[in-house]
Design a protein around this motif. Structure first.
Motif, PDB file in Angstrom:
ATOM      1  N   HIS A  61       1.170   4.952   0.741  1.00 26.14           N
ATOM      2  CA  HIS A  61       0.509   6.013   1.494  1.00 26.14           C
ATOM      3  C   HIS A  61       0.821   7.357   0.861  1.00 26.14           C
ATOM      4  O   HIS A  61       1.947   7.606   0.432  1.00 26.14           O
ATOM      5  CB  HIS A  61       0.977   6.020   2.951  1.00 26.14           C
ATOM      6  CG  HIS A  61       0.483   4.852   3.726  1.00 26.14           C
ATOM      7  ND1 HIS A  61      -0.785   4.779   4.227  1.00 26.14           N
ATOM      8  CD2 HIS A  61       1.096   3.699   4.072  1.00 26.14           C
ATOM      9  CE1 HIS A  61      -0.947   3.633   4.858  1.00 26.14           C
ATOM     10  NE2 HIS A  61       0.183   2.952   4.778  1.00 26.14           N
ATOM     11  N   CYS A  62      -0.176   8.178   0.839  1.00 25.20           N
ATOM     12  CA  CYS A  62      -0.022   9.525   0.307  1.00 25.20           C
ATOM     13  C   CYS A  62      -0.202  10.485   1.477  1.00 25.20           C
ATOM     14  O   CYS A  62      -1.283  10.585   2.054  1.00 25.20           O
ATOM     15  CB  CYS A  62      -1.056   9.783  -0.781  1.00 25.20           C
ATOM     16  SG  CYS A  62      -0.958  11.425  -1.469  1.00 25.20           S
ATOM     17  N   ARG A  63       0.873  11.172   1.830  1.00 24.53           N
ATOM     18  CA  ARG A  63       0.814  12.147   2.915  1.00 24.53           C
ATOM     19  C   ARG A  63       0.950  13.541   2.324  1.00 24.53           C
ATOM     20  O   ARG A  63       1.862  13.798   1.548  1.00 24.53           O
ATOM     21  CB  ARG A  63       1.919  11.871   3.928  1.00 24.53           C
ATOM     22  CG  ARG A  63       1.697  10.579   4.705  1.00 24.53           C
ATOM     23  CD  ARG A  63       2.795  10.365   5.729  1.00 24.53           C
ATOM     24  NE  ARG A  63       2.428   9.353   6.684  1.00 24.53           N
ATOM     25  CZ  ARG A  63       2.681   8.054   6.547  1.00 24.53           C
ATOM     26  NH1 ARG A  63       3.285   7.623   5.463  1.00 24.53           N
ATOM     27  NH2 ARG A  63       2.315   7.196   7.488  1.00 24.53           N
TER      28      ARG A  63
ATOM     29  N   ILE B  13       0.849  -1.181   0.000  1.00 25.15           N
ATOM     30  CA  ILE B  13       0.000   0.000   0.000  1.00 25.15           C
ATOM     31  C   ILE B  13       0.889   1.237   0.000  1.00 25.15           C
ATOM     32  O   ILE B  13       1.789   1.372   0.821  1.00 25.15           O
ATOM     33  CB  ILE B  13      -0.920   0.009   1.234  1.00 25.15           C
ATOM     34  CG1 ILE B  13      -1.844  -1.198   1.193  1.00 25.15           C
ATOM     35  CG2 ILE B  13      -1.707   1.295   1.314  1.00 25.15           C
ATOM     36  CD1 ILE B  13      -2.668  -1.371   2.450  1.00 25.15           C
TER      37      ILE B  13
ATOM     38  N   ASP C 199       6.487   6.154   0.438  1.00 25.32           N
ATOM     39  CA  ASP C 199       5.327   7.055   0.532  1.00 25.32           C
ATOM     40  C   ASP C 199       5.402   8.123  -0.555  1.00 25.32           C
ATOM     41  O   ASP C 199       6.477   8.439  -1.066  1.00 25.32           O
ATOM     42  CB  ASP C 199       5.292   7.771   1.886  1.00 25.32           C
ATOM     43  CG  ASP C 199       4.810   6.869   3.012  1.00 25.32           C
ATOM     44  OD1 ASP C 199       4.381   5.732   2.725  1.00 25.32           O
ATOM     45  OD2 ASP C 199       4.858   7.319   4.166  1.00 25.32           O
TER      46      ASP C 199
ATOM     47  N   SER D 270      -3.936   9.956   2.302  1.00 25.43           N
ATOM     48  CA  SER D 270      -4.075   9.158   3.525  1.00 25.43           C
ATOM     49  C   SER D 270      -4.016  10.023   4.774  1.00 25.43           C
ATOM     50  O   SER D 270      -4.788   9.838   5.705  1.00 25.43           O
ATOM     51  CB  SER D 270      -2.963   8.114   3.614  1.00 25.43           C
ATOM     52  OG  SER D 270      -2.924   7.330   2.455  1.00 25.43           O
ATOM     53  N   GLU D 271      -3.063  10.950   4.818  1.00 26.48           N
ATOM     54  CA  GLU D 271      -2.873  11.801   5.991  1.00 26.48           C
ATOM     55  C   GLU D 271      -2.585  13.230   5.559  1.00 26.48           C
ATOM     56  O   GLU D 271      -1.888  13.458   4.575  1.00 26.48           O
ATOM     57  CB  GLU D 271      -1.698  11.293   6.840  1.00 26.48           C
ATOM     58  CG  GLU D 271      -1.926   9.946   7.473  1.00 26.48           C
ATOM     59  CD  GLU D 271      -0.728   9.495   8.277  1.00 26.48           C
ATOM     60  OE1 GLU D 271      -0.026  10.356   8.854  1.00 26.48           O
ATOM     61  OE2 GLU D 271      -0.489   8.286   8.328  1.00 26.48           O
TER      62      GLU D 271
END
Length: 186
Positions: free
Chosen positions: A9-11, A7, A58, A36-37
């Motif tokens: 993650h997109c921050r 996965i 990420d 994601s965050e």
């Protein structure tokens, strides 16, 4: 058993700036896909916190590369800070995106410089253009030349009563130049 894809993650990092609000940055960031965050620069959350929480692989997303720069200082020091932050993000093994563009190109750095200059002008208020008519310029010159007023504060108050709202520096330095260019004398 079948392998599953990791996965990603997109921050997202949002740094509200004059002329580029948090809402505008969020809307631009969402153009690149789901997030994601969210990390919004404030007294409690800083860019260092954002970088600290990144993991290898990420996606680090900002609305504009210039948003990574520190909020104060000269343009060159802010660009150096921007490059340092980008280096820190890449050192973590992350991909840095500005909306949908990949980092680092000369065009993106030039665009960041132009954005920082524009943002500085908005912050300093120099983006506000004061347009005076010939009659207003003549009136400002008359008030400045009058012995009736003892100081610049009294002159500015008198001009404000007449509907001419300008600052002291503009009155002293720019109005005489405008009058000379337009050929206005008292």
């Amino acid at each position: 058993m079948a392998k599953t894809a990791p996965i990603i993650h997109c921050r997202a990092y949002v740094n509200p700036l004059p002329g580029y609000s948090e809402a505008e940055q969020r809307a631009d960031i969402l153009k690149s896909g789901p997030v994601s965050e969210w990390y919004v620069e404030s007294q409690r959350i800083t860019r260092a916190d954002f970088i600290k929480h990144l993991r290898a692989g990420d996606r680090a997303v900002v609305a504009n590369f210039a948003c990574l720069a520190k909020p104060h200082g000269r343009i060159d020091s802010r660009l150096a800070d921007l490059l340092e932050a980008a280096g820190d993000i890449r050192a973590k093994g992350c991909i840095l995106l500005a909306q949908t563009d990949l980092w680092v190109s000369k065009a993106s750095l030039a665009a960041a410089r132009a954005f920082l200059l524009k943002e500085r002008n908005v912050k300093n208020g120099s983006a506000k253009k004061i347009n005076l008519t010939d009659a207003q310029v003549k009136r400002v010159l008359e008030v400045c030349d009058s012995k009736r007023y003892k100081n610049d504060n009294q002159r500015l108050t008198a001009l404000k009563k007449e509907g001419i709202t300008i600052g002291r520096t503009f009155m002293v330095t720019t109005v005489p130049v405008i009058a000379r260019e337009r050929g206005i004398t008292i």
